[in-house]
Scaffold this active site. Structure first.
Site, PDB file in Angstrom:
ATOM      1  N   HIS A 112       0.892  -1.171   0.000  1.00 29.27           N
ATOM      2  CA  HIS A 112       0.000   0.000   0.000  1.00 29.27           C
ATOM      3  C   HIS A 112       0.932   1.223   0.000  1.00 29.27           C
ATOM      4  O   HIS A 112       2.002   1.186   0.616  1.00 29.27           O
ATOM      5  CB  HIS A 112      -0.828   0.103   1.278  1.00 29.27           C
ATOM      6  CG  HIS A 112      -1.740  -1.050   1.570  1.00 29.27           C
ATOM      7  ND1 HIS A 112      -1.330  -2.168   2.240  1.00 29.27           N
ATOM      8  CD2 HIS A 112      -3.052  -1.227   1.319  1.00 29.27           C
ATOM      9  CE1 HIS A 112      -2.363  -2.997   2.384  1.00 29.27           C
ATOM     10  NE2 HIS A 112      -3.415  -2.451   1.821  1.00 29.27           N
ATOM     11  N   ASP A 115       2.261   2.054   3.404  1.00 28.15           N
ATOM     12  CA  ASP A 115       3.176   1.093   4.070  1.00 28.15           C
ATOM     13  C   ASP A 115       4.607   1.485   3.796  1.00 28.15           C
ATOM     14  O   ASP A 115       5.475   1.390   4.654  1.00 28.15           O
ATOM     15  CB  ASP A 115       3.079  -0.332   3.489  1.00 28.15           C
ATOM     16  CG  ASP A 115       1.702  -0.896   3.492  1.00 28.15           C
ATOM     17  OD1 ASP A 115       0.937  -0.538   4.384  1.00 28.15           O
ATOM     18  OD2 ASP A 115       1.424  -1.711   2.595  1.00 28.15           O
TER      19      ASP A 115
HETATM   20  C1  XUL Z   1      -7.155  -6.652   4.519  1.00 31.25           C
HETATM   21  C2  XUL Z   1      -6.481  -7.050   3.280  1.00 31.25           C
HETATM   22  C3  XUL Z   1      -5.726  -5.985   2.583  1.00 31.25           C
HETATM   23  C4  XUL Z   1      -5.708  -6.096   1.097  1.00 31.25           C
HETATM   24  C5  XUL Z   1      -4.987  -4.962   0.422  1.00 31.25           C
HETATM   25  O1  XUL Z   1      -7.862  -7.671   5.133  1.00 31.25           O
HETATM   26  O2  XUL Z   1      -6.535  -8.188   2.875  1.00 31.25           O
HETATM   27  O3  XUL Z   1      -4.451  -5.968   3.099  1.00 31.25           O
HETATM   28  O4  XUL Z   1      -5.127  -7.279   0.682  1.00 31.25           O
HETATM   29  O5  XUL Z   1      -5.483  -3.731   0.758  1.00 31.25           O
END
Ligand code: XUL
Ligand code: CO
Length: 447
Positions: A112, A115
């Site tokens: 993300h 992150d």
């Molecule tokens: C949350 C989840 C996220 C997604 C990406 O449960 O799975 O981390 O994979 O946003």
């Protein structure tokens, strides 16, 4: 001068000095830092294991999770991390991440935006922070050959997203989220990402008393259409994925399962633009098996990628554990092989070590276990397919659709009237057993 040349030749000390590159040693090895089943070059069904599995390490759990829980502070020991939200620390952490992924031998990673780089005081500052870290990610990708499986924007952690992002009751929040996705798409494109994920972290509701579902769903679709348009504009050719999840953090999330996502995509004319990224623990939270969700997605030609993890059957929340169950990985690989394999997607370990497993070496054990579990699942699934009895059984089970009245129904050649005449002539149909136990035994022959 001296300072400059020192800088040039400065090599960062290893974050994992005692850990060698993880090698394949075969099933008889007792080395916990070796693969027993994942042999990247080994050919299965005409393709190297590494190309079937396309393993990916997630940045958020593996490098950002401090491992706190609602009852206590984080326990993670990460000696390379100074605990600050500085860009310098983020850049250093990025180098450590690549050392880890390189030693593990995973070909991909996923992140993300927030992150990898800290959120700033303004969007401008956040974008600047991101650019500074992306520079390091880019050079580390080049140095190691590790690639970005997918990028995404974190549209759920900051308090501004309290009512959602694309489905927020506040249009300014929608606009902010759109701006964040624009940048995340640009960065994913710049890093040669093979995909981009939309997980609707807070796209749902806590109470219907304050919620206009129709308006929120319309906005979510508009948001995705904007992203599709921008993707085309910048020439990003990676796959867009939507990731189903029914609850957590909200009481109800709109993208609740594969069927709900597919319905949403079709209703809003997005079916050709997005595939699904299916996660095991999200499937189980929805009251489904992973196998079910994969089959539903594959049946709609929309299975794109998987987030490989598992829940704890005793607990009702998203525990995001590493997958170790061979039965589960076999089912995953049966469906993936049946649909012709992953293309831009991968087996992405959206999983975290337990709070009690706080040492850096636990990150290696966790990933090695997950990779070996999937390698075994792949080999077992390939053996089941080679044996052919399972596929033959299913084929036979539907054989009444291949000759006689079956194809006439399938091809729309008959209606209720003709089927009445047919039934009056043929009488009571005779069924044969579904043989579930026989088939379960058959699968166990290979496990
Ligand atoms: C949350 C989840 C996220 C997604 C990406 O449960 O799975 O981390 O994979 O946003
Ligand atoms: Co996920």
């Amino acid at each position: 001068m001296l300072a400059d040349s020192r800088k040039k030749y400065y090599v960062m000390p290893s974050a994992f000095p005692k850990i060698p590159k993880i090698q394949y040693e075969g099933p008889t090895s007792r080395n916990p830092l070796a693969f027993k089943h994942y042999n990247p070059e080994e050919i299965v069904e005409g393709k190297a294991m590494q190309d079937h599995l396309r393993f990916s390490v997630v940045y958020w759990h593996t490098f950002r999770n401090r491992m706190s829980d609602p009852f206590g502070a984080g326990t993670a020991i990460r000696p390379w991390d100074d605990g600050t939200e500085s860009v310098k620390n983020a850049q250093n952490r990025a180098r450590v991440a690549f050392e880890f992924i390189e030693k593990l031998g995973a070909p991909f990673y996923a992140f993300h935006d927030r992150d990898v780089a800290p959120e700033g005081k303004s969007l401008t500052e956040s974008n600047k922070n991101l650019d500074a870290v992306v520079k390091v990610l880019k050079s580390e990708q080049k140095r190691t050959g590790i690639k970005l499986l997918w990028g995404t924007a974190c549209l759920f952690a900051h308090p501004r997203y309290v009512h959602g992002a694309a489905t927020s009751s506040n249009a300014d929040v929608f606009a902010y989220a759109a701006a964040q996705v624009k940048k995340a798409l640009e960065v994913t494109h710049e890093l040669g990402g093979e995909g981009y994920v939309f997980w609707g972290g807070r796209e749902g509701y806590s109470t219907l008393l304050n919620t206009n579902i129709k308006r929120e769903m319309d906005h979510l679709a508009q948001f995705l259409h904007m992203a599709v348009e921008y993707k085309k504009k910048i020439g990003f050719r990676g796959t867009f994925y939507i990731e189903p999840k029914p609850k957590e953090p909200t009481k109800h999330q709109y993208d609740s399962d594969a069927a709900a996502c597919l319905n949403f995509l079709r209703e809003y004319g997005l079916k050709d633009e997005l595939k699904l990224n299916i996660e095991t623990n999200h499937a189980t939270l929805a009251g489904h098996t992973m196998h079910h969700e994969l089959e539903v997605a594959a049946a709609a030609n929309a299975l794109g990628s998987i987030d490989a993890n598992t829940g704890d059957p005793m607990l009702g929340w998203d525990t995001d554990q590493f997958p170790t169950d061979i039965y589960l990985t076999t089912q995953c690989m049966l469906t993936i092989l049946k649909m012709g394999g992953l293309t831009t997607g991968g087996v992405n370990f959206d999983a975290k070590v337990r709070r009690e497993s706080f040492e850096p070496i636990d990150l290696f054990y966790a990933h090695i276990g997950g990779m070996d579990a999937f390698a075994r699942g792949l080999k077992i699934a390939a053996a089941i397919r080679k044996d052919g009895r399972l596929a033959e059984f299913v084929k036979q089970r539907y054989s009444s659709w291949d000759t006689g009245i079956g194809p006439k129904i399938e091809n729309g050649k008959v209606g209720l009237k003709e089927l009445e005449a047919y039934t009056l002539k043929t009488g009571e149909p005779s069924n044969v057993s579904g043989r579930q136990e026989f088939l379960e035994n058959l699968i166990n022959e290979f496990i």
